[in-house]
Design a protein around this motif. Structure first.
Motif, PDB file in Angstrom:
ATOM      1  N   ARG A   1       0.836  -1.207   0.000  1.00 20.42           N
ATOM      2  CA  ARG A   1       0.000   0.000   0.000  1.00 20.42           C
ATOM      3  C   ARG A   1       0.866   1.251   0.000  1.00 20.42           C
ATOM      4  O   ARG A   1       0.565   2.234  -0.688  1.00 20.42           O
ATOM      5  CB  ARG A   1      -0.925  -0.017   1.219  1.00 20.42           C
ATOM      6  N   ALA A   2       1.961   1.212   0.775  1.00 22.21           N
ATOM      7  CA  ALA A   2       2.854   2.364   0.797  1.00 22.21           C
ATOM      8  C   ALA A   2       3.505   2.588  -0.565  1.00 22.21           C
ATOM      9  O   ALA A   2       3.665   3.722  -1.012  1.00 22.21           O
ATOM     10  CB  ALA A   2       3.929   2.168   1.871  1.00 22.21           C
ATOM     11  N   THR A   3       3.882   1.471  -1.232  1.00 21.10           N
ATOM     12  CA  THR A   3       4.466   1.600  -2.575  1.00 21.10           C
ATOM     13  C   THR A   3       3.463   2.203  -3.552  1.00 21.10           C
ATOM     14  O   THR A   3       3.811   3.062  -4.372  1.00 21.10           O
ATOM     15  CB  THR A   3       4.937   0.228  -3.065  1.00 21.10           C
ATOM     16  N   LYS A   4       2.209   1.759  -3.464  1.00 19.54           N
ATOM     17  CA  LYS A   4       1.181   2.306  -4.349  1.00 19.54           C
ATOM     18  C   LYS A   4       0.949   3.779  -4.073  1.00 19.54           C
ATOM     19  O   LYS A   4       0.816   4.588  -4.992  1.00 19.54           O
ATOM     20  CB  LYS A   4      -0.118   1.511  -4.160  1.00 19.54           C
ATOM     21  N   ASP A   5       0.928   4.143  -2.783  1.00 19.47           N
ATOM     22  CA  ASP A   5       0.730   5.546  -2.432  1.00 19.47           C
ATOM     23  C   ASP A   5       1.909   6.393  -2.904  1.00 19.47           C
ATOM     24  O   ASP A   5       1.725   7.509  -3.410  1.00 19.47           O
ATOM     25  CB  ASP A   5       0.546   5.686  -0.922  1.00 19.47           C
ATOM     26  N   SER A   6       3.125   5.864  -2.722  1.00 23.84           N
ATOM     27  CA  SER A   6       4.290   6.623  -3.167  1.00 23.84           C
ATOM     28  C   SER A   6       4.314   6.770  -4.684  1.00 23.84           C
ATOM     29  O   SER A   6       4.715   7.815  -5.207  1.00 23.84           O
ATOM     30  CB  SER A   6       5.574   5.943  -2.680  1.00 23.84           C
ATOM     31  N   ARG A   7       3.879   5.726  -5.406  1.00 30.46           N
ATOM     32  CA  ARG A   7       3.816   5.832  -6.859  1.00 30.46           C
ATOM     33  C   ARG A   7       2.799   6.883  -7.284  1.00 30.46           C
ATOM     34  O   ARG A   7       3.052   7.674  -8.205  1.00 30.46           O
ATOM     35  CB  ARG A   7       3.463   4.472  -7.463  1.00 30.46           C
ATOM     36  N   PHE A   8       1.648   6.906  -6.605  1.00 26.42           N
ATOM     37  CA  PHE A   8       0.651   7.924  -6.921  1.00 26.42           C
ATOM     38  C   PHE A   8       1.190   9.321  -6.629  1.00 26.42           C
ATOM     39  O   PHE A   8       1.000  10.254  -7.429  1.00 26.42           O
ATOM     40  CB  PHE A   8      -0.622   7.666  -6.110  1.00 26.42           C
ATOM     41  N   ALA A   9       1.874   9.470  -5.486  1.00 25.69           N
ATOM     42  CA  ALA A   9       2.444  10.768  -5.152  1.00 25.69           C
ATOM     43  C   ALA A   9       3.511  11.174  -6.163  1.00 25.69           C
ATOM     44  O   ALA A   9       3.624  12.352  -6.526  1.00 25.69           O
ATOM     45  CB  ALA A   9       3.032  10.732  -3.743  1.00 25.69           C
ATOM     46  N   SER A  10       4.287  10.187  -6.624  1.00 29.16           N
ATOM     47  CA  SER A  10       5.318  10.487  -7.611  1.00 29.16           C
ATOM     48  C   SER A  10       4.701  10.975  -8.920  1.00 29.16           C
ATOM     49  O   SER A  10       5.154  11.981  -9.486  1.00 29.16           O
ATOM     50  CB  SER A  10       6.172   9.244  -7.860  1.00 29.16           C
ATOM     51  N   TRP A  11       3.679  10.303  -9.393  1.00 29.55           N
ATOM     52  CA  TRP A  11       3.030  10.736 -10.634  1.00 29.55           C
ATOM     53  C   TRP A  11       2.305  12.054 -10.450  1.00 29.55           C
ATOM     54  O   TRP A  11       2.229  12.866 -11.385  1.00 29.55           O
ATOM     55  CB  TRP A  11       2.079   9.660 -11.124  1.00 29.55           C
ATOM     56  N   ALA A  12       1.740  12.292  -9.265  1.00 27.20           N
ATOM     57  CA  ALA A  12       1.117  13.590  -9.004  1.00 27.20           C
ATOM     58  C   ALA A  12       2.154  14.705  -9.081  1.00 27.20           C
ATOM     59  O   ALA A  12       1.886  15.789  -9.635  1.00 27.20           O
ATOM     60  CB  ALA A  12       0.431  13.577  -7.630  1.00 27.20           C
ATOM     61  N   ALA A  13       3.361  14.437  -8.551  1.00 24.44           N
ATOM     62  CA  ALA A  13       4.427  15.432  -8.643  1.00 24.44           C
ATOM     63  C   ALA A  13       4.853  15.654 -10.095  1.00 24.44           C
ATOM     64  O   ALA A  13       5.128  16.785 -10.507  1.00 24.44           O
ATOM     65  CB  ALA A  13       5.624  14.990  -7.795  1.00 24.44           C
ATOM     66  N   VAL A  14       4.899  14.562 -10.882  1.00 27.55           N
ATOM     67  CA  VAL A  14       5.274  14.692 -12.290  1.00 27.55           C
ATOM     68  C   VAL A  14       4.254  15.531 -13.051  1.00 27.55           C
ATOM     69  O   VAL A  14       4.614  16.437 -13.818  1.00 27.55           O
ATOM     70  CB  VAL A  14       5.422  13.293 -12.924  1.00 27.55           C
ATOM     71  N   VAL A  15       2.977  15.252 -12.843  1.00 33.66           N
ATOM     72  CA  VAL A  15       1.931  16.016 -13.535  1.00 33.66           C
ATOM     73  C   VAL A  15       1.969  17.481 -13.116  1.00 33.66           C
ATOM     74  O   VAL A  15       1.824  18.392 -13.949  1.00 33.66           O
ATOM     75  CB  VAL A  15       0.554  15.389 -13.255  1.00 33.66           C
ATOM     76  N   SER A  16       2.168  17.727 -11.825  1.00 34.28           N
ATOM     77  CA  SER A  16       2.239  19.110 -11.351  1.00 34.28           C
ATOM     78  C   SER A  16       3.423  19.837 -11.975  1.00 34.28           C
ATOM     79  O   SER A  16       3.299  20.989 -12.418  1.00 34.28           O
ATOM     80  CB  SER A  16       2.347  19.122  -9.826  1.00 34.28           C
ATOM     81  N   ALA A  17       4.588  19.166 -12.017  1.00 29.48           N
ATOM     82  CA  ALA A  17       5.760  19.787 -12.636  1.00 29.48           C
ATOM     83  C   ALA A  17       5.537  20.049 -14.117  1.00 29.48           C
ATOM     84  O   ALA A  17       5.925  21.100 -14.647  1.00 29.48           O
ATOM     85  CB  ALA A  17       6.986  18.899 -12.426  1.00 29.48           C
ATOM     86  N   LEU A  18       4.894  19.090 -14.802  1.00 23.94           N
ATOM     87  CA  LEU A  18       4.633  19.263 -16.235  1.00 23.94           C
ATOM     88  C   LEU A  18       3.710  20.453 -16.484  1.00 23.94           C
ATOM     89  O   LEU A  18       3.972  21.287 -17.363  1.00 23.94           O
ATOM     90  CB  LEU A  18       4.012  17.984 -16.794  1.00 23.94           C
ATOM     91  N   LEU A  19       2.638  20.554 -15.707  1.00 28.23           N
ATOM     92  CA  LEU A  19       1.714  21.676 -15.882  1.00 28.23           C
ATOM     93  C   LEU A  19       2.394  23.004 -15.560  1.00 28.23           C
ATOM     94  O   LEU A  19       2.146  24.018 -16.236  1.00 28.23           O
ATOM     95  CB  LEU A  19       0.491  21.475 -14.985  1.00 28.23           C
ATOM     96  N   PHE A  20       3.268  23.006 -14.558  1.00 28.66           N
ATOM     97  CA  PHE A  20       3.946  24.233 -14.201  1.00 28.66           C
ATOM     98  C   PHE A  20       4.927  24.658 -15.290  1.00 28.66           C
ATOM     99  O   PHE A  20       5.052  25.860 -15.607  1.00 28.66           O
ATOM    100  CB  PHE A  20       4.660  24.059 -12.859  1.00 28.66           C
ATOM    101  N   VAL A  21       5.624  23.679 -15.885  1.00 32.20           N
ATOM    102  CA  VAL A  21       6.540  24.009 -16.982  1.00 32.20           C
ATOM    103  C   VAL A  21       5.772  24.565 -18.179  1.00 32.20           C
ATOM    104  O   VAL A  21       6.195  25.545 -18.813  1.00 32.20           O
ATOM    105  CB  VAL A  21       7.363  22.772 -17.377  1.00 32.20           C
TER     106      VAL A  21
END
Length: 446
Positions: free
Chosen positions: A85-105
């Motif tokens: 569950r922690a791995t799944k949550d961390s993966r979701f958080a990682s992709w959320a960070a990627v999407v946020s960075a992409l939108l900001f760029v």
């Protein structure tokens, strides 16, 4: 008389144990023999089918001889669940960070750097533009480091654009020439970024991205140098994207000639006195075959995505040229019609779902742009757009039913091939007429 015995296999954290015990031995007794204490309920016992085994069950009676039992610690199982569950949550958080960075760029490139140039806004201070460009480059480089993004089709084509757009910070929004130079600098920066990525990673997708941005930068630069605009470039890009989709399957998987023909066995004399010996062909192995197939699929997918994107972006710039009073207007009409027909009929039986479906989505997007353009004209053209879209929807529904019927209709397939061939013949000369290339050649010749 010797007592009957039954066998069992116990799989635990200490290893696998094959045992033979008297018939009637309970599971708890067998585990006690293996020094596994189940009295505290810290262990779970499961059968090979995944079901739970009762500790009081007797081997050879309740459980068949030869049964396989897996013993796991309950605490370890719970820890594994929590870790998953922690791995799944961390993966979701990682992709959320990627999407946020992409939108900001994208916001930095478009909102802070691109929009002031397009609108001629001089109130954006130069330090803010340079800082936004530096931050956009840092975030884009962080995205490039991620293999799952860099190794995807969309990522390989889009990341060079994110790295090239910050070059716009060197232009002055108040200058009259900045608006014309902006696309040249942006595409050139994207070309340099794509070339560097290709040099570093050496992947087929990176190679296609470098070629795509190179062709686009060359076309835009030549158009600006010749004093043209989007109306001159868009028809040519639309036609080029159609031919790219059509021709990429023929060139996406090159096979060396030495791999097809055993040249040393056929060569009877050397072509020159000091000619080197011909290298015999290498062995055809499964890894080499799979590598070639994957290379061809990657090139085909990336070229298809890039070409459809160029076609969809170019079509709205061709629509204002359509008319019935000049040859250029008729050429624009023929270019759009031929592009829609070609995209709708391309690659009907490809293995890749992306290659089969994406050109149809591109045709639908161009038709949507045509409908919006006709509706903007108002009057009878709005009614024509509604009626035309209704007829197109009915035709697409009927065509889909006919195309998915088994066995397929040879007549319909042959008609589609003929129509597609006619569209390919028409789209290039029509694009040349719509772009005004013939007028330019006539002026130069005269």
């Amino acid at each position: 008389m010797a007592a009957q015995r039954a066998t069992a296999t116990i799989v635990s954290g200490t290893g696998t144990h094959d045992v033979a015990v008297p018939v009637g031995t309970t599971v708890a007794g067998l585990l006690a023999m293996l020094q596994i204490d189940t009295s505290a309920g810290e262990f779970a016992v499961t059968r090979s089918d995944g079901g739970s085994a009762d500790l009081a069950a007797m081997i050879g009676a309740d459980l068949p001889s030869g049964v396989v039992l897996a013993v796991t610690e309950s605490g370890a199982s719970a820890a594994a669940v929590r870790a998953a569950r922690a791995t799944k949550d961390s993966r979701f958080a990682s992709w959320a960070a990627v999407v946020s960075a992409l939108l900001f760029v994208v916001f930095l490139d478009v909102g802070v750097l691109g929009a002031p140039l397009l609108m001629g806004l001089a109130d954006v201070p130069w330090p803010a533009r340079v800082g936004a460009a530096a931050l956009a480059v840092v975030l884009a480089l962080a995205l490039v480091r991620r293999e799952e993004i860099r190794g995807s089709v969309a990522g390989s084509l889009g990341l060079p654009a994110l790295l090239g757009a910050p070059v716009l910070a060197v232009l002055d929004p108040a200058a009259s020439t900045s608006r014309a130079l902006a696309p040249v600098l942006a595409t050139t920066g994207a070309l340099l970024a794509a070339f560097v990525i290709w040099i570093v990673v050496r992947r087929p997708l990176a190679q296609v991205a470098a070629g795509f941005w190179g062709v686009l930068a060359l076309c835009i630069t030549l158009t600006v140098l010749l004093g043209g605009g989007p109306s001159q470039l868009a028809p040519l890009l639309l036609a080029a994207s159609i031919y790219a989709i059509r021709l990429v399957p023929n060139f996406s998987m090159p096979v060396p000639e030495s791999q097809l023909v055993d040249l040393p066995a056929l060569t009877t004399s050397a072509s020159a006195v000091r000619a080197p010996n011909v290298v015999p062909p290498g062995r055809i192995t499964r890894p080499r075959i799979m590598r070639s197939v994957e290379h061809g699929a990657a090139v085909t997918n990336s070229v298809t995505v890039a070409s459809v994107a160029v076609a969809v972006v170019s079509a709205p710039f061709v629509l204002p040229l359509i008319g019935t009073d000049t040859p250029r207007g008729w050429g624009a009409l023929a270019t759009v019609a031929a592009a829609v027909v070609s995209l709708a009929l391309f690659v009907r039986h490809d293995r890749s779902p992306l290659v089969r479906r994406l050109p149809r989505f591109g045709a639908g997007a161009i038709l949507g742009a045509v409908a919006v353009w006709l509706a903007a004209l108002g009057g009878v053209w709005m009614l024509a757009s509604v009626g035309g879209l209704t007829l197109i929807g009915i035709a697409l529904a009927f065509g889909t039913v006919q195309a998915t019927r088994e066995p397929g209709s040879v007549l319909l397939s042959r008609i589609a091939d003929i129509v597609q061939g006619l569209a390919l013949v028409v789209v290039l000369p029509a694009a040349l007429i719509a772009s005004g290339a013939f007028d330019l050649i006539r002026q130069v010749a005269s």
